[in-house]
Design an enzyme around this catalytic site. Structure first.
Site, PDB file in Angstrom:
ATOM      1  N   ASP A 181       4.011   1.676  -1.288  1.00 25.27           N
ATOM      2  CA  ASP A 181       4.468   1.602  -2.494  1.00 25.27           C
ATOM      3  C   ASP A 181       3.449   2.263  -3.646  1.00 25.27           C
ATOM      4  O   ASP A 181       3.435   3.202  -4.428  1.00 25.27           O
ATOM      5  CB  ASP A 181       5.021   0.300  -3.198  1.00 25.27           C
ATOM      6  CG  ASP A 181       5.864  -0.260  -2.081  1.00 25.27           C
ATOM      7  OD1 ASP A 181       6.694   0.274  -1.308  1.00 25.27           O
ATOM      8  OD2 ASP A 181       5.640  -1.601  -1.697  1.00 25.27           O
TER       9      ASP A 181
ATOM     10  N   THR B  88       0.853  -1.082  -0.092  1.00 30.24           N
ATOM     11  CA  THR B  88       0.037  -0.095  -0.116  1.00 30.24           C
ATOM     12  C   THR B  88       0.707   1.138   0.127  1.00 30.24           C
ATOM     13  O   THR B  88       0.596   2.320  -0.658  1.00 30.24           O
ATOM     14  CB  THR B  88      -0.912   0.129   1.371  1.00 30.24           C
ATOM     15  OG1 THR B  88      -0.195  -0.420   2.343  1.00 30.24           O
ATOM     16  CG2 THR B  88      -2.185  -0.859   0.846  1.00 30.24           C
TER      17      THR B  88
END
Length: 312
Positions: free
Chosen positions: A235, A233
């Site tokens: 990233d 998430t």
């Protein structure tokens, strides 16, 4: 979209699933960016699974790849994006590369997610080696333009604890003073005005005008908590923030609303699908909780704004 905009993304790669470059590349491409990826590791899957296998790229190998680009004179980038790294020499090499790319293109924007750790039940702990902190603090953050720490990482970088929103704003100012003109604290344990089912993120954009005066825009975003442990998430968040700040350079409010809204769409789709796969009453496993990236293409491209930001 204007002439091609090129991103160098130095992150992990997994064969299966969506973390690191696998979580960042598709959204950036969908939003019109050329993405050149350096895979800092190649693993079978993320390390939250029971098993994982694979290889790690070292700093010499990173340097070698960059040299190849340089020899062909294709080392001009508009953005650099980095995330989870475990190795100090690798991180130092990233800094060298960013500095060289900034000499090539003075408008280059470096988006850095300074991944070091997180809080569980109010207790912070680092999940990278401790010796990465001084490298992030003294070398990486000073060359970064946009950083996306969580609350714990922001506290580590500044050496200051956050108990209130006022503390958080002061910590963000300290981070601006270290270099980056955009700081987003992606998650915090601050009390949300909307209540306990909401998570608070805070953003701050500080620009110095030609006459030396500073303009600061600060926002708060409250998004519904999703009851599951997702991987990738952060990233995805950093990649979408890169894209939306590019499209709305002087409007952090809109950029964050679009980023967090798209995020919500992806997470809601993922949890719904994971629960169906797991079956009634069973907890979804790592494989079932992989982000529904491809299925969310339309939401990533053009997110319906379901989360509004408050200007502080």
């Amino acid at each position: 979209m204007e002439p091609e905009c090129r991103v160098l993304s130095i992150q992990s790669h997994v064969v299966r699933g969506y973390v690191g470059n696998k979580a960042a590349t598709f959204p950036l491409q969908v939003l019109g960016f050329e993405v050149d990826t350096v895979n800092s590791v190649q693993f079978s899957n993320h390390t939250g699974y029971a098993h994982w296998k694979g290889q790690v790229l070292n700093s010499d190998e990173l340097h070698e790849l960059y040299e190849g680009l340089k020899l062909n004179k294709v080392n001009r980038y508009d953005y650099v994006l980095t995330g989870y790294t475990r190795d100090t020499s690798f991180l130092a090499m990233v800094v060298d590369i960013v500095q060289e790319l900034k000499q090539q293109n003075s408008n280059l924007v470096y988006v850095c997610d300074p991944v070091m750790g997180d809080k569980w039940n109010g207790e912070g702990s680092m999940y990278v080696p401790k010796d990465l902190l001084p490298v992030y603090r003294d070398k990486v953050v000073p060359v970064a333009d946009i950083i996306t720490p969580n609350q714990f990482e922001a506290e580590l970088l500044t050496g200051r604890k956050i108990y209130t929103e006022k503390d958080a704003l002061e910590v963000m100012d300290m981070l601006h003073a270290m270099g980056p003109e955009t700081v987003v604290i992606t998650s915090s344990d601050l009390q949300a005005p909307l209540g306990n089912d909401y998570l608070i993120a805070l953003g701050s954009h500080q620009k110095t005008k030609a006459d030396g005066t500073r303009i600061t825009q600060r926002i708060r975003v409250e998004s519904p908590k999703v009851d599951a442990v997702f991987v990738g998430t952060g990233d995805l968040f950093a990649a979408m923030l890169l894209a939306w700040t590019h499209k709305h350079p002087n409007n952090l409010k809109v950029a964050c609303e679009k980023t967090v809204s798209a995020m919500q769409h992806v997470l809601q789709r993922t949890i719904k699908s994971a629960k169906v796969q797991a079956g009634e009453g069973n907890k979804p496993n790592s494989a079932q909780l992989e982000l529904r990236m491809v299925q969310s293409k339309k939401d990533i491209e053009n997110p319906e704004i379901i989360v509004k930001a408050t200007v502080l």
